[in-house]
Scaffold this motif. Sequence first.
Motif, PDB file in Angstrom:
ATOM      1  N   TRP A   1      10.304   9.525   2.467  1.00 36.02           N
ATOM      2  CA  TRP A   1       9.635   8.680   1.471  1.00 36.02           C
ATOM      3  C   TRP A   1      10.681   8.009   0.579  1.00 36.02           C
ATOM      4  O   TRP A   1      10.496   6.871   0.149  1.00 36.02           O
ATOM      5  CB  TRP A   1       8.662   9.487   0.618  1.00 36.02           C
ATOM      6  N   GLY A   2      11.770   8.705   0.291  1.00 39.34           N
ATOM      7  CA  GLY A   2      12.845   8.105  -0.493  1.00 39.34           C
ATOM      8  C   GLY A   2      13.436   6.897   0.207  1.00 39.34           C
ATOM      9  O   GLY A   2      13.695   5.861  -0.415  1.00 39.34           O
ATOM     10  N   ILE A   3      13.645   7.017   1.521  1.00 33.03           N
ATOM     11  CA  ILE A   3      14.145   5.873   2.281  1.00 33.03           C
ATOM     12  C   ILE A   3      13.141   4.725   2.228  1.00 33.03           C
ATOM     13  O   ILE A   3      13.507   3.566   1.968  1.00 33.03           O
ATOM     14  CB  ILE A   3      14.433   6.287   3.742  1.00 33.03           C
ATOM     15  N   TRP A   4      11.880   5.041   2.460  1.00 32.70           N
ATOM     16  CA  TRP A   4      10.848   4.005   2.455  1.00 32.70           C
ATOM     17  C   TRP A   4      10.756   3.317   1.087  1.00 32.70           C
ATOM     18  O   TRP A   4      10.688   2.098   0.996  1.00 32.70           O
ATOM     19  CB  TRP A   4       9.505   4.626   2.848  1.00 32.70           C
ATOM     20  N   HIS A   5      10.759   4.099   0.032  1.00 33.56           N
ATOM     21  CA  HIS A   5      10.680   3.524  -1.315  1.00 33.56           C
ATOM     22  C   HIS A   5      11.927   2.720  -1.666  1.00 33.56           C
ATOM     23  O   HIS A   5      11.851   1.747  -2.411  1.00 33.56           O
ATOM     24  CB  HIS A   5      10.432   4.620  -2.349  1.00 33.56           C
TER      25      HIS A   5
ATOM     26  N   GLY B   1       0.793  -1.213   0.000  1.00 31.13           N
ATOM     27  CA  GLY B   1       0.000   0.000   0.000  1.00 31.13           C
ATOM     28  C   GLY B   1       0.832   1.271   0.000  1.00 31.13           C
ATOM     29  O   GLY B   1       0.278   2.365  -0.083  1.00 31.13           O
ATOM     30  N   CYS B   2       2.134   1.151   0.091  1.00 28.99           N
ATOM     31  CA  CYS B   2       3.016   2.328   0.197  1.00 28.99           C
ATOM     32  C   CYS B   2       4.072   2.353  -0.898  1.00 28.99           C
ATOM     33  O   CYS B   2       5.122   2.946  -0.722  1.00 28.99           O
ATOM     34  CB  CYS B   2       3.710   2.321   1.552  1.00 28.99           C
ATOM     35  N   VAL B   3       3.824   1.724  -2.014  1.00 31.04           N
ATOM     36  CA  VAL B   3       4.820   1.666  -3.083  1.00 31.04           C
ATOM     37  C   VAL B   3       4.746   2.924  -3.949  1.00 31.04           C
ATOM     38  O   VAL B   3       3.708   3.588  -3.995  1.00 31.04           O
ATOM     39  CB  VAL B   3       4.635   0.394  -3.949  1.00 31.04           C
ATOM     40  N   PRO B   4       5.828   3.260  -4.637  1.00 26.61           N
ATOM     41  CA  PRO B   4       5.814   4.426  -5.526  1.00 26.61           C
ATOM     42  C   PRO B   4       4.793   4.271  -6.652  1.00 26.61           C
ATOM     43  O   PRO B   4       4.621   3.184  -7.204  1.00 26.61           O
ATOM     44  CB  PRO B   4       7.228   4.455  -6.104  1.00 26.61           C
ATOM     45  N   GLY B   5       4.115   5.330  -6.965  1.00 24.27           N
ATOM     46  CA  GLY B   5       3.133   5.306  -8.041  1.00 24.27           C
ATOM     47  C   GLY B   5       1.739   4.929  -7.575  1.00 24.27           C
ATOM     48  O   GLY B   5       0.838   4.746  -8.384  1.00 24.27           O
ATOM     49  N   ASP B   6       1.546   4.833  -6.257  1.00 24.27           N
ATOM     50  CA  ASP B   6       0.233   4.447  -5.737  1.00 24.27           C
ATOM     51  C   ASP B   6      -0.738   5.613  -5.649  1.00 24.27           C
ATOM     52  O   ASP B   6      -1.865   5.457  -5.237  1.00 24.27           O
ATOM     53  CB  ASP B   6       0.365   3.766  -4.375  1.00 24.27           C
ATOM     54  N   GLY B   7      -0.300   6.813  -6.017  1.00 26.67           N
ATOM     55  CA  GLY B   7      -1.155   7.986  -6.006  1.00 26.67           C
ATOM     56  C   GLY B   7      -1.054   8.815  -4.744  1.00 26.67           C
ATOM     57  O   GLY B   7      -1.688   9.864  -4.642  1.00 26.67           O
TER      58      GLY B   7
END
Length: 103
Positions: A40-44, A22-28
């Motif tokens: 967010w960069g670290i998370w991605h 649910g937290c991937v890049p491109g999810d809106g």
Amino acid sequence: MGNKTKIIYLCLIIVAILALAGCVPGDGANTPANPAGFFWGIWHGWLAPISLLIGLVNGDIRVYEVHNIGWWYDLGFYVAIIGGFGGFSLFRKGKKGRRSDDF
């Protein structure tokens, strides 16, 4: 380890993967008005392998968030990639130059 324990572990792994998906890049979640930042960069970066697998099925999901603040997002992303995956090499057992008869 019994079959019941294996099933419980498998269910926990599946739930964790779905929660992370649910937290991937491109999810809106990130837009040009609300770009992704350093954290967010670290998370991605940590989710990059999962994002890659999901991206094979869903073309909207990417490994890298295109709506980001720039250099700071890039820094967080690469810190996570290098630290998260490259860090595993620090824990490898074995030494260079070991002969086969040392075992």
